[in-house]
Design a protein around this motif. Structure first.
Motif, short mmCIF file in Angstrom:
data_model
loop_
_atom_site.label_atom_id
_atom_site.label_comp_id
_atom_site.label_asym_id
_atom_site.label_seq_id
_atom_site.Cartn_x
_atom_site.Cartn_y
_atom_site.Cartn_z
N ALA A 88 0.83 -1.21 0.00
CA ALA A 88 0.00 0.00 0.00
C ALA A 88 0.86 1.25 0.00
O ALA A 88 1.90 1.31 0.66
N LYS A 89 0.40 2.25 -0.73
CA LYS A 89 0.98 3.59 -0.73
C LYS A 89 -0.14 4.55 -0.31
O LYS A 89 -1.13 4.71 -1.02
N VAL A 90 0.01 5.16 0.86
CA VAL A 90 -1.05 5.99 1.44
C VAL A 90 -0.56 7.44 1.46
O VAL A 90 0.29 7.81 2.27
N GLU A 91 -1.10 8.25 0.57
CA GLU A 91 -0.58 9.60 0.36
C GLU A 91 -1.62 10.68 0.61
O GLU A 91 -1.28 11.84 0.86
N GLY A 92 -2.90 10.36 0.54
CA GLY A 92 -3.94 11.35 0.76
C GLY A 92 -4.07 11.74 2.22
O GLY A 92 -3.44 11.15 3.11
N ASN A 93 -4.91 12.73 2.48
CA ASN A 93 -5.14 13.23 3.83
C ASN A 93 -6.44 12.66 4.38
O ASN A 93 -7.36 12.38 3.63
N ARG A 94 -6.51 12.46 5.70
CA ARG A 94 -7.71 11.95 6.37
C ARG A 94 -8.11 10.58 5.81
O ARG A 94 -9.19 10.40 5.25
N ILE A 95 -7.21 9.63 6.00
CA ILE A 95 -7.44 8.26 5.55
C ILE A 95 -7.43 7.35 6.76
O ILE A 95 -6.53 7.42 7.61
N ALA A 96 -8.43 6.46 6.85
CA ALA A 96 -8.56 5.56 7.99
C ALA A 96 -8.70 4.11 7.52
O ALA A 96 -9.40 3.83 6.55
N PHE A 97 -8.03 3.22 8.24
CA PHE A 97 -8.12 1.79 7.98
C PHE A 97 -8.61 1.08 9.24
O PHE A 97 -8.08 1.31 10.33
N TYR A 98 -9.60 0.21 9.08
CA TYR A 98 -10.14 -0.56 10.20
C TYR A 98 -10.10 -2.05 9.85
O TYR A 98 -10.58 -2.46 8.79
N ASN A 99 -9.52 -2.83 10.75
CA ASN A 99 -9.50 -4.30 10.59
C ASN A 99 -8.92 -4.72 9.24
O ASN A 99 -9.38 -5.69 8.63
N CYS A 100 -7.92 -3.99 8.77
CA CYS A 100 -7.28 -4.32 7.50
C CYS A 100 -5.93 -5.00 7.74
O CYS A 100 -5.34 -4.86 8.81
N SER A 101 -5.46 -5.73 6.74
CA SER A 101 -4.14 -6.36 6.80
C SER A 101 -3.29 -5.86 5.64
O SER A 101 -3.80 -5.65 4.53
N PHE A 102 -2.01 -5.68 5.94
CA PHE A 102 -1.03 -5.28 4.92
C PHE A 102 0.10 -6.29 4.97
O PHE A 102 0.77 -6.41 6.00
N LYS A 103 0.31 -7.02 3.88
CA LYS A 103 1.27 -8.11 3.90
C LYS A 103 2.32 -7.92 2.81
O LYS A 103 1.99 -7.73 1.63
N GLY A 104 3.57 -7.99 3.20
CA GLY A 104 4.69 -7.93 2.28
C GLY A 104 5.94 -8.33 3.03
O GLY A 104 5.87 -8.91 4.11
N VAL A 105 7.09 -8.00 2.48
CA VAL A 105 8.36 -8.31 3.13
C VAL A 105 9.19 -7.04 3.29
O VAL A 105 9.55 -6.65 4.39
N GLN A 106 9.48 -6.36 2.18
CA GLN A 106 10.21 -5.10 2.24
C GLN A 106 9.33 -3.97 1.75
O GLN A 106 8.69 -4.07 0.70
N ASP A 107 9.28 -2.86 2.55
CA ASP A 107 8.48 -1.68 2.19
C ASP A 107 7.00 -2.03 2.01
O ASP A 107 6.35 -1.58 1.07
N THR A 108 6.45 -2.77 2.94
CA THR A 108 5.05 -3.20 2.84
C THR A 108 4.10 -2.03 2.78
O THR A 108 3.25 -1.94 1.89
N LEU A 109 4.21 -1.10 3.75
CA LEU A 109 3.25 0.00 3.87
C LEU A 109 3.99 1.33 3.78
O LEU A 109 4.74 1.71 4.68
N TRP A 110 3.77 2.04 2.68
CA TRP A 110 4.36 3.37 2.51
C TRP A 110 3.36 4.38 3.03
O TRP A 110 2.45 4.81 2.32
N ASP A 111 3.53 4.76 4.26
CA ASP A 111 2.69 5.76 4.92
C ASP A 111 3.29 7.12 4.56
O ASP A 111 3.92 7.78 5.38
#
Length: 338
Positions: A149-172
């Motif tokens: 995931a790449k999360v770049e916008g403003n006012r973003i919410a995640f509930y009960n979600c999963s993010f799966k990877g190995v390197q650079d999984t979640l780009w906040d």
């Protein structure tokens, strides 16, 4: 004098743009429009998430609730800047899975790319399978950046979600973000970026996968770039554990990197030193551990330059207001009936 006058006009114009963006991001009408995604296409539903998003008028000004049935959707999901006010809801993170498999050296691609403001995702898994054992290219070239995931916008919410990877999984990457009861998996810098984010009651799992190699990894790489920046990663009431090797809690991607871990459980996956500068000035880094438990917490061999906050300072980060500026989280929940 004319230059000074023009400068004042420019500043005022810039300020008005910021106000417009701030107000426009919350201007989503309710009740939401509802779109269904089902791989069978039953009942006139869309068969892919992409086609459902593509059907929404641009620019979008109405909350659009996209209900995604159980299934594994092999596709990339991009929410462009002119597509705010979207609520993606799956049938459960173990049932609704969105996946892709690729590596991009510039980190411009991800399974989920959220560029717009005012986005919600609930009960969905986003994963990048590129580094998974069993894929020929993974074994041939080793572990490489592959974003879930790449999360770049403003006012973003995640509930009960999963993010799966190995390197650079979640780009906040940037913006105000809230992660509640989420699962985040990886081994190398797998939560990184310059977001102003709270991770509440999340599970952080350090692993390269069931058949992956044993390596020493890093959980966070926060990129705060100036002393005036309000960005930072806050982990509260989380569980940090793992199955392969050891991991540092974080290293400084930016010269003023800031990560706070409080009221959480730390397993023995955490390396004794806890943190590293990554060649950045120690005095500028804000790494804080407070009121944590578990065998990985309160290690006497932690780096000596780790910061200590007063009770009021700590609470200013732990309080939801750190990200919930103007009450946008409550407004999102109210508009979408949860």
């Amino acid at each position: 004098m004319e230059n000074m006058h023009n400068s004042k006009i420019f500043i005022l114009f810039s300020f008005l743009i910021l106000i417009f963006r701030f107000s426009n991001a919350l201007d989503c009408s309710s009740p939401p429009k509802v779109i269904d995604v089902n791989q069978s296409g039953q009942g006139g539903s869309f068969t892919t998430i992409k086609s459902a998003i593509d059907s929404i008028p641009k620019p979008n000004t109405q909350w659009t609730h996209i209900r995604i049935s159980a299934g594994t959707y092999t596709e990339t999901v991009t929410i462009s800047k002119n597509m705010p006010c979207i609520f993606l809801e799956g049938a459960g993170s173990s049932s609704t899975i969105v996946q892709a498999s690729y590596h991009n050296t510039m980190s411009t691609s991800a399974t989920l790319i959220a560029l717009a403001d005012n986005i919600i995702a609930k009960d969905i898994t986003f994963q990048n399978t590129y580094n998974n054992p069993g894929f020929a290219h993974a074994n041939a070239v080793g572990i490489l950046p592959a974003l879930a995931a790449k999360v770049e916008g403003n006012r973003i919410a995640f509930y009960n979600c999963s993010f799966k990877g190995v390197q650079d999984t979640l780009w906040d990457r940037s913006g105000l973000h809230y992660y509640k009861n989420c699962y985040i998996q990886g081994a190398i810098d797998f939560i990184f970026g310059d977001g102003q984010s709270i991770y509440e009651e999340c599970v952080i799992n350090v692993t390269t996968g069931i058949d992956g190699p044993i390596i020493d990894g890093v959980i966070t790489a926060q990129k705060r770039e100036s002393i005036d920046s309000t960005s930072g990663f806050v982990f509260k009431e989380c569980t940090i554990s793992g199955t392969k090797g050891k991991a540092e809690l974080g290293r400084a991607y930016g010269p003023y990197s800031r990560v706070i871990i409080a009221n959480s459980y730390l397993s023995d996956i955490v390396r004794p030193e806890g943190w590293s500068t990554w060649d950045k000035p120690e005095k500028n880094l804000v790494y804080v551990e407070a009121n944590n438990t578990g065998p990985g917490a309160n290690n006497p061999n932690r780096v000596k330059w780790m910061k200590t906050l007063t009770k009021d300072e700590l609470n200013s980060f732990l309080d939801i207001s750190y990200v919930d500026i103007d009450g946008w989280i409550t407004k999102q929940r109210t508009a979408n009936n949860f």
